[in-house]
Design an enzyme around this catalytic site. Sequence first.
Site, PDB file in Angstrom:
ATOM      1  N   ILE A   1       0.835  -1.207   0.000  1.00 40.11           N
ATOM      2  CA  ILE A   1       0.000   0.000   0.000  1.00 40.11           C
ATOM      3  C   ILE A   1       0.864   1.248   0.000  1.00 40.11           C
ATOM      4  O   ILE A   1       0.602   2.203  -0.750  1.00 40.11           O
ATOM      5  CB  ILE A   1      -0.966  -0.019   1.199  1.00 40.11           C
ATOM      6  CG1 ILE A   1      -1.941  -1.192   1.065  1.00 40.11           C
ATOM      7  CG2 ILE A   1      -1.720   1.301   1.316  1.00 40.11           C
ATOM      8  CD1 ILE A   1      -2.787  -1.452   2.297  1.00 40.11           C
TER       9      ILE A   1
ATOM     10  N   ASP B   1      11.375   2.765   6.071  1.00 37.25           N
ATOM     11  CA  ASP B   1      11.041   1.342   6.105  1.00 37.25           C
ATOM     12  C   ASP B   1      12.355   0.580   6.272  1.00 37.25           C
ATOM     13  O   ASP B   1      13.170   0.532   5.346  1.00 37.25           O
ATOM     14  CB  ASP B   1      10.330   0.900   4.824  1.00 37.25           C
ATOM     15  CG  ASP B   1       9.735  -0.503   4.950  1.00 37.25           C
ATOM     16  OD1 ASP B   1      10.401  -1.367   5.549  1.00 37.25           O
ATOM     17  OD2 ASP B   1       8.625  -0.732   4.445  1.00 37.25           O
TER      18      ASP B   1
ATOM     19  N   CYS C   1      -4.509   5.512   7.655  1.00 34.80           N
ATOM     20  CA  CYS C   1      -5.484   4.577   7.098  1.00 34.80           C
ATOM     21  C   CYS C   1      -4.988   3.147   7.277  1.00 34.80           C
ATOM     22  O   CYS C   1      -5.377   2.246   6.526  1.00 34.80           O
ATOM     23  CB  CYS C   1      -5.717   4.860   5.615  1.00 34.80           C
ATOM     24  SG  CYS C   1      -6.509   6.436   5.292  1.00 34.80           S
TER      25      CYS C   1
ATOM     26  N   ASP D   1      -8.889   7.076   9.274  1.00 30.52           N
ATOM     27  CA  ASP D   1      -9.877   6.092   8.847  1.00 30.52           C
ATOM     28  C   ASP D   1     -10.009   4.957   9.860  1.00 30.52           C
ATOM     29  O   ASP D   1     -10.916   4.137   9.753  1.00 30.52           O
ATOM     30  CB  ASP D   1      -9.468   5.512   7.484  1.00 30.52           C
ATOM     31  CG  ASP D   1     -10.486   4.545   6.919  1.00 30.52           C
ATOM     32  OD1 ASP D   1     -11.681   4.893   6.923  1.00 30.52           O
ATOM     33  OD2 ASP D   1     -10.092   3.443   6.493  1.00 30.52           O
TER      34      ASP D   1
ATOM     35  N   GLU E   1     -12.901   0.110  17.724  1.00 34.51           N
ATOM     36  CA  GLU E   1     -13.896   0.212  16.657  1.00 34.51           C
ATOM     37  C   GLU E   1     -15.053  -0.747  16.931  1.00 34.51           C
ATOM     38  O   GLU E   1     -14.830  -1.844  17.448  1.00 34.51           O
ATOM     39  CB  GLU E   1     -13.255  -0.089  15.309  1.00 34.51           C
ATOM     40  CG  GLU E   1     -12.195   0.926  14.903  1.00 34.51           C
ATOM     41  CD  GLU E   1     -11.574   0.623  13.529  1.00 34.51           C
ATOM     42  OE1 GLU E   1     -11.982  -0.375  12.885  1.00 34.51           O
ATOM     43  OE2 GLU E   1     -10.682   1.385  13.102  1.00 34.51           O
TER      44      GLU E   1
ATOM     45  N   HIS F   1     -13.481   3.483   8.846  1.00 30.73           N
ATOM     46  CA  HIS F   1     -12.693   2.350   8.346  1.00 30.73           C
ATOM     47  C   HIS F   1     -13.163   1.945   6.947  1.00 30.73           C
ATOM     48  O   HIS F   1     -13.544   0.803   6.692  1.00 30.73           O
ATOM     49  CB  HIS F   1     -12.781   1.155   9.302  1.00 30.73           C
ATOM     50  CG  HIS F   1     -11.584   0.252   9.214  1.00 30.73           C
ATOM     51  ND1 HIS F   1     -11.100  -0.447  10.279  1.00 30.73           N
ATOM     52  CD2 HIS F   1     -10.770  -0.064   8.174  1.00 30.73           C
ATOM     53  CE1 HIS F   1     -10.036  -1.154   9.928  1.00 30.73           C
ATOM     54  NE2 HIS F   1      -9.824  -0.932   8.643  1.00 30.73           N
ATOM     55  N   LEU F   2     -13.042   2.897   6.035  1.00 27.72           N
ATOM     56  CA  LEU F   2     -13.509   2.687   4.661  1.00 27.72           C
ATOM     57  C   LEU F   2     -12.380   2.359   3.692  1.00 27.72           C
ATOM     58  O   LEU F   2     -12.619   2.258   2.483  1.00 27.72           O
ATOM     59  CB  LEU F   2     -14.232   3.950   4.155  1.00 27.72           C
ATOM     60  CG  LEU F   2     -15.489   4.381   4.906  1.00 27.72           C
ATOM     61  CD1 LEU F   2     -16.055   5.640   4.264  1.00 27.72           C
ATOM     62  CD2 LEU F   2     -16.525   3.277   4.917  1.00 27.72           C
ATOM     63  N   GLY F   3     -11.151   2.170   4.201  1.00 30.77           N
ATOM     64  CA  GLY F   3      -9.997   2.006   3.316  1.00 30.77           C
ATOM     65  C   GLY F   3     -10.181   0.975   2.231  1.00 30.77           C
ATOM     66  O   GLY F   3      -9.767   1.174   1.088  1.00 30.77           O
ATOM     67  N   ALA F   4     -10.786  -0.149   2.579  1.00 36.27           N
ATOM     68  CA  ALA F   4     -10.960  -1.228   1.602  1.00 36.27           C
ATOM     69  C   ALA F   4     -12.370  -1.291   1.058  1.00 36.27           C
ATOM     70  O   ALA F   4     -12.734  -2.267   0.396  1.00 36.27           O
ATOM     71  CB  ALA F   4     -10.592  -2.567   2.243  1.00 36.27           C
TER      72      ALA F   4
END
Length: 539
Positions: free
Chosen positions: A157, A176, A235, A261, A266, A284-287
Amino acid sequence: MAENGTFRVLVSDSFSETGLEVFRRAPGIEVDYKPGLKPEEQKAIIGQYHGLAVRSATKVNEDLLSAATNLRVVGRAGTGVDNVDLVGATKRGICVMNTPGGNTVTTAEHAVSMMMSLARKIPAATASLKGGKWEKNKFQGTEMFNKVLGVIGLGQIGRVVADRAVGLKMRVIAYDPFVTAEHARDLHVDKVELDDLFARADFITIHVPKSRETENLVRAETIAKMKKGVRIINCARGGIVNEKDLHDALVSGHVAGAALDVFAAEPCTDSPLFGLDNVVVTPHLGASTDEAQENVAVAIAEQMIDYLTRGVVTNSVNVPSVSQEVLKELGPYLTLAEKIGRLHGQLTVGRVTPKGLEIIYGGELTRFAAEPLKTLKIAILKGLLSCWHDTEVNFVNAEHVAKTVHGIEPRESRSPAVEDYHQYLTVVLTYPTGESRSLTGTIFGLNDIRLVKYDQKVLNIELEGHMLVMRNNDVPGVVGWVGTVLGDAKINIGNMRLGRSVADRTALTIVTTDEPVPDEVIAALKKNPAITSAKRASL
């Protein structure tokens, strides 16, 4: 399996119709679609199922797992597996899978959308205008052009977000520890240390899993290292950003805005953050796009079917996953590894548990990476431990059982020397007495699995069927005596191999037979003083 010879799968969360059709069309699979069940209702029926497909609503916790007496696989249609008790599943031998690539683009696009909404204050301006106000001067935003975007986590991602940001002419830096600077440069990204990212970024977007290392990654201490006016987007997973510390920084003005997000708890419908104008939030709409939900549903259905019907592991979070191409090459060696483990285990029955286990990958096996070779290690442990346990030991729980029950943590090494064989596998068990046993196997042709060395004694005998393994003094008459005893017992010999040691005049005799050698025959063999031990094994 169920009484009618099929595997039963429960889909307990909302699921795309296309994904359900994949289950329905699969031979040997029965699927029940029951979203919205209460936890006690799920627990009451889970014992009937071999597979459980979930999204984020179902909590696969200890309470549910305790009733899942037939469960073999849990499939998460999505990336995160926060709602699955991985330790509990692993110790029960339940494979847990996810679909890390199915919603990559969707989640990345949502993060970019949140960032743009935050920069231009779109949600607040929308609410104001719909409320009957024309407050043009109140919602002055900021350009993203030439701004520095700090990406925490360059996984699937994070890489897509970085690519989209480069297209928006942002300057992208990333942290990273698992990505090389060269790979980052290929993405047109500068790899930096985390503190440097905090100090330089105008926008920070988070794309790492939640773990002990990342929980509360963004907190008062790290926010203080960020430049004044930074905007934060999360997110990924709730709990990576400390919501109280973020609230305080937003109120103070150190953080200019935040887009979230995900939340620590939750569903979240009440938070001090919701009262701030400089915060953009979504549930939590990421997917949550049609394309992503169909992709992950189809992917997890295919993965679960492959696992239940063919034993193929894909995208597991608690079992090594191997590509079909590598599996095709390693497949025969998985069989060899398990058989060597089983032979070791049967020869060890009745003895003290080994204190050490060493695995040597030899010859051409050394060209494989650590992850594929880990499957061979697990196959060895599965074969070994299956001889010592009445309960099932499988590819999922073999490592857990070895470590927690027996204190065995294998050592692995590579030996590029060929030793007369193109590639080979050696497994050495060491006992508390200091005694050790070494078995070496290889494969001739496509699938001719052979034991070629027992300790230092060279053999060449197939690893299959029933075996009689004897240690004896290297004196005349032993082979004839063995043949006579087996013949008198009407036991047919398939093959016989002798490994000799000239130095101490000892030998190892292995005989394959058409049926297991009974206890009374083993007792008769031991009456010969030249035979020092005799054990049977079945492979």
